[in-house]
Design a protein around this motif. Structure first.
Motif, PDB file in Angstrom:
ATOM      1  N   GLU A 191     -13.293  12.186  26.200  1.00 39.91           N
ATOM      2  CA  GLU A 191     -14.028  12.975  24.855  1.00 39.91           C
ATOM      3  C   GLU A 191     -12.874  13.635  24.282  1.00 39.91           C
ATOM      4  OE1 GLU A 191     -16.815  12.365  23.427  1.00 39.91           O
ATOM      5  OE2 GLU A 191     -17.521  10.966  25.142  1.00 39.91           O
ATOM      6  N   PRO A 192     -12.488  13.262  23.081  1.00 38.10           N
ATOM      7  CA  PRO A 192     -11.150  13.955  22.433  1.00 38.10           C
ATOM      8  C   PRO A 192     -11.577  15.413  22.288  1.00 38.10           C
ATOM      9  CG  PRO A 192     -11.435  11.775  21.425  1.00 38.10           C
ATOM     10  CD  PRO A 192     -12.905  12.151  22.460  1.00 38.10           C
ATOM     11  N   PRO A 193     -10.992  16.514  22.361  1.00 41.97           N
ATOM     12  CA  PRO A 193     -11.414  17.760  22.074  1.00 41.97           C
ATOM     13  C   PRO A 193     -10.985  18.058  20.771  1.00 41.97           C
ATOM     14  CG  PRO A 193      -9.080  17.695  23.400  1.00 41.97           C
ATOM     15  CD  PRO A 193      -9.830  16.175  23.218  1.00 41.97           C
ATOM     16  N   VAL A 194     -12.004  18.932  20.319  1.00 37.69           N
ATOM     17  CA  VAL A 194     -11.460  19.457  19.068  1.00 37.69           C
ATOM     18  C   VAL A 194     -10.625  20.742  19.104  1.00 37.69           C
ATOM     19  CG1 VAL A 194     -12.570  20.699  16.933  1.00 37.69           C
ATOM     20  CG2 VAL A 194     -13.999  19.141  18.196  1.00 37.69           C
ATOM     21  N   PRO A 195      -9.611  20.729  18.157  1.00 38.21           N
ATOM     22  CA  PRO A 195      -8.511  22.059  18.217  1.00 38.21           C
ATOM     23  C   PRO A 195      -8.926  23.124  18.528  1.00 38.21           C
ATOM     24  CG  PRO A 195      -8.058  20.313  16.469  1.00 38.21           C
ATOM     25  CD  PRO A 195      -9.245  19.904  16.957  1.00 38.21           C
ATOM     26  N   THR A 196      -8.549  23.901  19.515  1.00 40.05           N
ATOM     27  CA  THR A 196      -8.874  25.371  19.853  1.00 40.05           C
ATOM     28  C   THR A 196      -7.799  26.256  19.427  1.00 40.05           C
ATOM     29  OG1 THR A 196     -10.505  24.587  21.637  1.00 40.05           O
ATOM     30  CG2 THR A 196      -9.637  26.813  21.773  1.00 40.05           C
ATOM     31  N   LEU A 197      -8.107  27.172  18.763  1.00 45.35           N
ATOM     32  CA  LEU A 197      -7.247  28.105  18.191  1.00 45.35           C
ATOM     33  C   LEU A 197      -7.433  29.621  19.095  1.00 45.35           C
ATOM     34  CD1 LEU A 197      -7.307  27.735  14.226  1.00 45.35           C
ATOM     35  CD2 LEU A 197      -6.048  26.449  16.147  1.00 45.35           C
ATOM     36  N   VAL A 198      -6.380  30.426  18.897  1.00 51.75           N
ATOM     37  CA  VAL A 198      -6.621  31.856  19.532  1.00 51.75           C
ATOM     38  C   VAL A 198      -5.858  32.749  18.674  1.00 51.75           C
ATOM     39  CG1 VAL A 198      -4.442  31.489  20.844  1.00 51.75           C
ATOM     40  CG2 VAL A 198      -5.806  33.202  21.428  1.00 51.75           C
ATOM     41  N   VAL A 199      -6.513  33.923  18.441  1.00 47.57           N
ATOM     42  CA  VAL A 199      -5.779  34.963  17.632  1.00 47.57           C
ATOM     43  C   VAL A 199      -4.735  35.618  18.693  1.00 47.57           C
ATOM     44  CG1 VAL A 199      -7.492  35.051  15.903  1.00 47.57           C
ATOM     45  CG2 VAL A 199      -7.556  36.499  17.971  1.00 47.57           C
ATOM     46  N   ARG A 200      -3.640  36.165  17.999  1.00 50.94           N
ATOM     47  CA  ARG A 200      -2.656  37.001  18.894  1.00 50.94           C
ATOM     48  C   ARG A 200      -3.571  38.536  18.748  1.00 50.94           C
ATOM     49  NH1 ARG A 200      -0.881  32.497  20.813  1.00 50.94           N
ATOM     50  NH2 ARG A 200       0.932  31.619  19.645  1.00 50.94           N
ATOM     51  N   PRO A 201      -3.869  38.988  19.770  1.00 50.28           N
ATOM     52  CA  PRO A 201      -4.454  40.368  19.849  1.00 50.28           C
ATOM     53  C   PRO A 201      -3.429  41.535  19.094  1.00 50.28           C
ATOM     54  CG  PRO A 201      -4.771  39.575  21.975  1.00 50.28           C
ATOM     55  CD  PRO A 201      -3.868  38.572  21.279  1.00 50.28           C
ATOM     56  N   LEU A 233      -3.306  26.489   8.577  1.00 53.50           N
ATOM     57  CA  LEU A 233      -3.777  27.929   8.253  1.00 53.50           C
ATOM     58  C   LEU A 233      -2.651  28.742   8.405  1.00 53.50           C
ATOM     59  CD1 LEU A 233      -6.724  27.730  10.915  1.00 53.50           C
ATOM     60  CD2 LEU A 233      -6.779  27.760   8.682  1.00 53.50           C
ATOM     61  N   ALA A 234      -2.791  29.774   7.387  1.00 55.46           N
ATOM     62  CA  ALA A 234      -1.741  30.718   7.364  1.00 55.46           C
ATOM     63  C   ALA A 234      -1.489  31.699   8.573  1.00 55.46           C
ATOM     64  CB  ALA A 234      -2.010  31.792   6.227  1.00 55.46           C
ATOM     65  N   ALA A 235      -2.498  32.044   9.217  1.00 59.44           N
ATOM     66  CA  ALA A 235      -2.369  32.843  10.464  1.00 59.44           C
ATOM     67  C   ALA A 235      -1.649  32.060  11.581  1.00 59.44           C
ATOM     68  CB  ALA A 235      -3.902  32.939  11.083  1.00 59.44           C
ATOM     69  N   VAL A 236      -1.637  30.691  11.797  1.00 58.37           N
ATOM     70  CA  VAL A 236      -0.928  30.008  12.525  1.00 58.37           C
ATOM     71  C   VAL A 236       0.441  29.924  12.122  1.00 58.37           C
ATOM     72  CG1 VAL A 236      -0.697  27.674  13.430  1.00 58.37           C
ATOM     73  CG2 VAL A 236      -3.170  28.811  13.262  1.00 58.37           C
ATOM     74  N   ARG A 237       0.788  29.577  10.803  1.00 53.54           N
ATOM     75  CA  ARG A 237       2.085  29.556  10.409  1.00 53.54           C
ATOM     76  C   ARG A 237       2.874  30.854  10.433  1.00 53.54           C
ATOM     77  NH1 ARG A 237      -0.523  27.152   5.935  1.00 53.54           N
ATOM     78  NH2 ARG A 237      -0.210  28.769   4.526  1.00 53.54           N
ATOM     79  N   GLN A 238       2.225  31.836  10.471  1.00 52.33           N
ATOM     80  CA  GLN A 238       2.919  33.234  10.420  1.00 52.33           C
ATOM     81  C   GLN A 238       2.751  33.870  12.044  1.00 52.33           C
ATOM     82  OE1 GLN A 238       0.198  35.490   7.767  1.00 52.33           O
ATOM     83  NE2 GLN A 238       0.822  34.291   6.018  1.00 52.33           N
ATOM     84  N   ARG A 239       2.424  32.951  13.047  1.00 59.82           N
ATOM     85  CA  ARG A 239       2.287  33.350  14.346  1.00 59.82           C
ATOM     86  C   ARG A 239       1.478  34.520  14.685  1.00 59.82           C
ATOM     87  NH1 ARG A 239       7.584  31.791  13.267  1.00 59.82           N
ATOM     88  NH2 ARG A 239       8.469  29.786  14.222  1.00 59.82           N
ATOM     89  N   ARG A 240       0.609  34.674  13.821  1.00 55.19           N
ATOM     90  CA  ARG A 240      -0.474  35.545  14.199  1.00 55.19           C
ATOM     91  C   ARG A 240      -1.667  35.050  15.049  1.00 55.19           C
ATOM     92  NH1 ARG A 240      -3.299  37.415  10.417  1.00 55.19           N
ATOM     93  NH2 ARG A 240      -2.498  35.899   8.718  1.00 55.19           N
ATOM     94  N   ALA A 241      -1.684  33.565  15.000  1.00 54.90           N
ATOM     95  CA  ALA A 241      -2.724  32.648  15.779  1.00 54.90           C
ATOM     96  C   ALA A 241      -1.834  31.643  16.305  1.00 54.90           C
ATOM     97  CB  ALA A 241      -3.873  32.398  14.927  1.00 54.90           C
ATOM     98  N   GLY A 242      -2.419  30.965  16.962  1.00 58.41           N
ATOM     99  CA  GLY A 242      -1.694  29.686  17.755  1.00 58.41           C
ATOM    100  C   GLY A 242      -2.920  28.812  18.435  1.00 58.41           C
ATOM    101  N   VAL A 243      -2.329  27.755  18.618  1.00 60.15           N
ATOM    102  CA  VAL A 243      -3.228  26.669  19.517  1.00 60.15           C
ATOM    103  C   VAL A 243      -3.339  26.927  20.907  1.00 60.15           C
ATOM    104  CG1 VAL A 243      -3.771  24.179  19.863  1.00 60.15           C
ATOM    105  CG2 VAL A 243      -2.789  25.216  17.613  1.00 60.15           C
ATOM    106  N   GLN A 244      -4.350  26.982  21.625  1.00 63.96           N
ATOM    107  CA  GLN A 244      -4.389  27.492  23.097  1.00 63.96           C
ATOM    108  C   GLN A 244      -5.980  27.058  23.533  1.00 63.96           C
ATOM    109  OE1 GLN A 244      -4.135  31.325  24.267  1.00 63.96           O
ATOM    110  NE2 GLN A 244      -3.434  30.739  26.254  1.00 63.96           N
ATOM    111  N   ASP A 245      -5.957  25.923  24.506  1.00 64.08           N
ATOM    112  CA  ASP A 245      -7.346  25.631  24.990  1.00 64.08           C
ATOM    113  C   ASP A 245      -8.068  26.827  25.532  1.00 64.08           C
ATOM    114  OD1 ASP A 245      -9.011  23.549  26.283  1.00 64.08           O
ATOM    115  OD2 ASP A 245      -8.826  24.689  27.921  1.00 64.08           O
ATOM    116  N   GLU A 246      -9.257  26.979  25.492  1.00 65.28           N
ATOM    117  CA  GLU A 246     -10.060  28.045  25.824  1.00 65.28           C
ATOM    118  C   GLU A 246      -9.874  28.257  27.382  1.00 65.28           C
ATOM    119  OE1 GLU A 246     -14.561  29.786  25.507  1.00 65.28           O
ATOM    120  OE2 GLU A 246     -14.431  27.707  25.252  1.00 65.28           O
TER     121      GLU A 246
END
Length: 456
Positions: A191-201, A233-246
């Motif tokens: 089952e292909p996963p949907v992209p999971t993002l994470v915010v940088r605390p 997403l701006a937050a990803v481009r600005q490295r305030r968020a990223g892609v990371q599996d849960e």
């Protein structure tokens, strides 16, 4: 002729999506490229639009995922071993087989596109064999082929063929799962996963990503599941968020929830930087700093980029051999040892890996994993805590390593008690260990052990 078509001889045409998919498979099989990286590169080179990119992605990932099963079907349909065919012809046949059996493309379309692709990419002399074999593949449904091929086969072998896995992986999963969950776990890999993002605390709030269909992750307080390209997403481009599996988020969180003395934190094997970025933010909230160590320079650069959103005085990236650390023993109060592993826990995201990895790969990593865990223990201050993590549920990379290395220097903690929001995460091999699964938790199959360094 559509401007989106590739034209070679006047009588043959092929769309860009299928041509890009074929080129990607050749990169994977001829150059050992990673499918996701090769796919992105070929989509750029062929300048695919969104619809074409979606078709190309399904063609590549579906074909890679079911490659072993499709190869058996192609051999049965052709009456010959794959080794008697040019590797490029085999890739054309694999794509055609996935269209017929995995995508239910009409027979005439799957046959004609396969023959045209062979003629354009490989030459007219290849079209006859492609036409003959793909037409025979089309004579049966996937279930009919599987019934024929598994007749008289043992239960495990049949399950491997029906779920698109090598037999050795089925056996490995059976050793760490209840019998009634084995098939569900294997099917979840498909089952292909949907992209999971994470915010940088400290850099972003989760609400910023809960737009355009984004939804909170079920267990991690920092994650968002969201369709689409994360780079938009701006937050990803600005490295305030990223892609990371849960699952990756959860094992990092567990380490931060254990009581430990104040002091520096260490990410021993930090590349490519997802856990390091999450740990850096959580360390900052506790008034601590993070050293991110990575053995390979190019991966260390990825870690550095992931951390750039944080103040530079809160983290450091170092390139070095984690088994021969440059720091003094007992230098850190929290240590993350997410060691190099087979990656078998992420087969749903890396579909080609199941056919590329071998049992020998697992055993070759054993010595390195044991040495890194030993180094992590040595690096932990008395009273400090460390996490041993792999993205693999294989016993040889998980429980076997801990049982070999953990000694009187450490106390093994009850890791599931630090992830109380995650149900049914106790490992079958030892109830003190955490084992996440795609079919249970919707995450990669991450493994976690938490230990406390005893007072000397």
């Amino acid at each position: 002729m559509s401007p989106r078509d590739v034209r070679r001889p006047p009588e043959r045409f092929i769309d860009l999506a299928r041509m890009a998919a074929f080129d990607t498979l050749r990169d994977v099989h001829a150059s050992d490229a990673y499918a996701n990286l090769a796919l992105a590169e070929q989509q750029r080179e062929h300048d695919l639009n969104a619809q074409e990119a979606a078709l190309c992605t399904e063609l590549v990932n579906g074909t890679c995922r079911w490659e072993g099963t499709y190869d058996r079907i192609i051999e049965a349909a052709g009456g010959r071993a794959l080794g008697t065919l040019q590797p490029a012809i085999v890739d054309v046949l694999r794509l055609g087989t996935h269209q017929l059996l995995g995508m239910r493309t009409p027979t005439h379309a799957a046959v004609s596109t396969s023959v045209d692709l062979a003629g354009i990419a490989l030459g007219e002399r290849t079209t006859g064999v492609v036409n003959a074999i793909i037409r025979k593949v089309a004579q049966k449904s996937l279930d009919e082929w599987l019934d024929e091929l598994t007749a008289g086969m043992g239960e495990r072998g049949a399950l491997a063929l029906r779920t698109g896995h090598p037999r050795w992986i089925v056996d490995a999963w059976a050793a760490v799962l209840p019998d009634d969950e084995l098939e569900a776990a294997l099917l979840a890999d498909n089952e292909p996963p949907v992209p999971t993002l994470v915010v940088r605390p400290g850099l972003a709030e989760r609400d910023e990503l809960l737009t355009d269909g984004g939804r909170p992750t079920e267990y991690s307080p920092h994650g968002v599941v969201r369709e689409g390209n994360p780079a938009q997403l701006a937050a990803v481009r600005q490295r305030r968020a990223g892609v990371q599996d849960e699952g990756s988020q959860l094992v990092a969180l567990a380490l931060t929830r254990v009581d430990a003395p104040a002091g520096r934190w260490l990410d021993l094997c930090a590349g490519p930087g997802g856990k390091a970025a999450l740990l850096a933010g959580l360390a900052g909230q506790q008034g601590s700093t993070l050293l991110a160590n990575e053995a390979h320079q190019h991966r260390a650069e990825l870690v550095r980029k992931a951390l750039m959103g944080y103040p530079v005085n809160t983290w450091q990236v170092q390139t070095g051999d984690g088994t021969r650390p440059s720091w003094e023993p007992g230098s850190f109060t929290r240590v993350m040892a997410d060691v190099p592993c087979s990656g078998l826990g992420s087969l749903r995201r890396r579909p080609e890996s199941r056919w590329r990895r071998t049992p020998e790969d697992v055993h070759e990593l054993h010595e390195l994993q044991a040495a890194l865990l030993d180094s992590a223990i040595t690096s932990t201050a008395p009273g400090g805590v460390l996490a041993y993590v792999t993205c693999s549920p294989h016993r040889a990379e998980t429980a076997a390593i801990v049982q070999q290395v953990a000694d009187e220097r450490v106390e093994i903690l009850d890791a599931p008690s630090f992830l109380t929001e995650v149900p049914d995460c106790r490992a079958l091999t030892d109830e003190r260990f955490v084992q996440l699964w795609p079919h249970r938790h919707g995450t990669d199959a991450m493994f976690l052990v938490l230990m406390r360094r005893r007072q000397d």
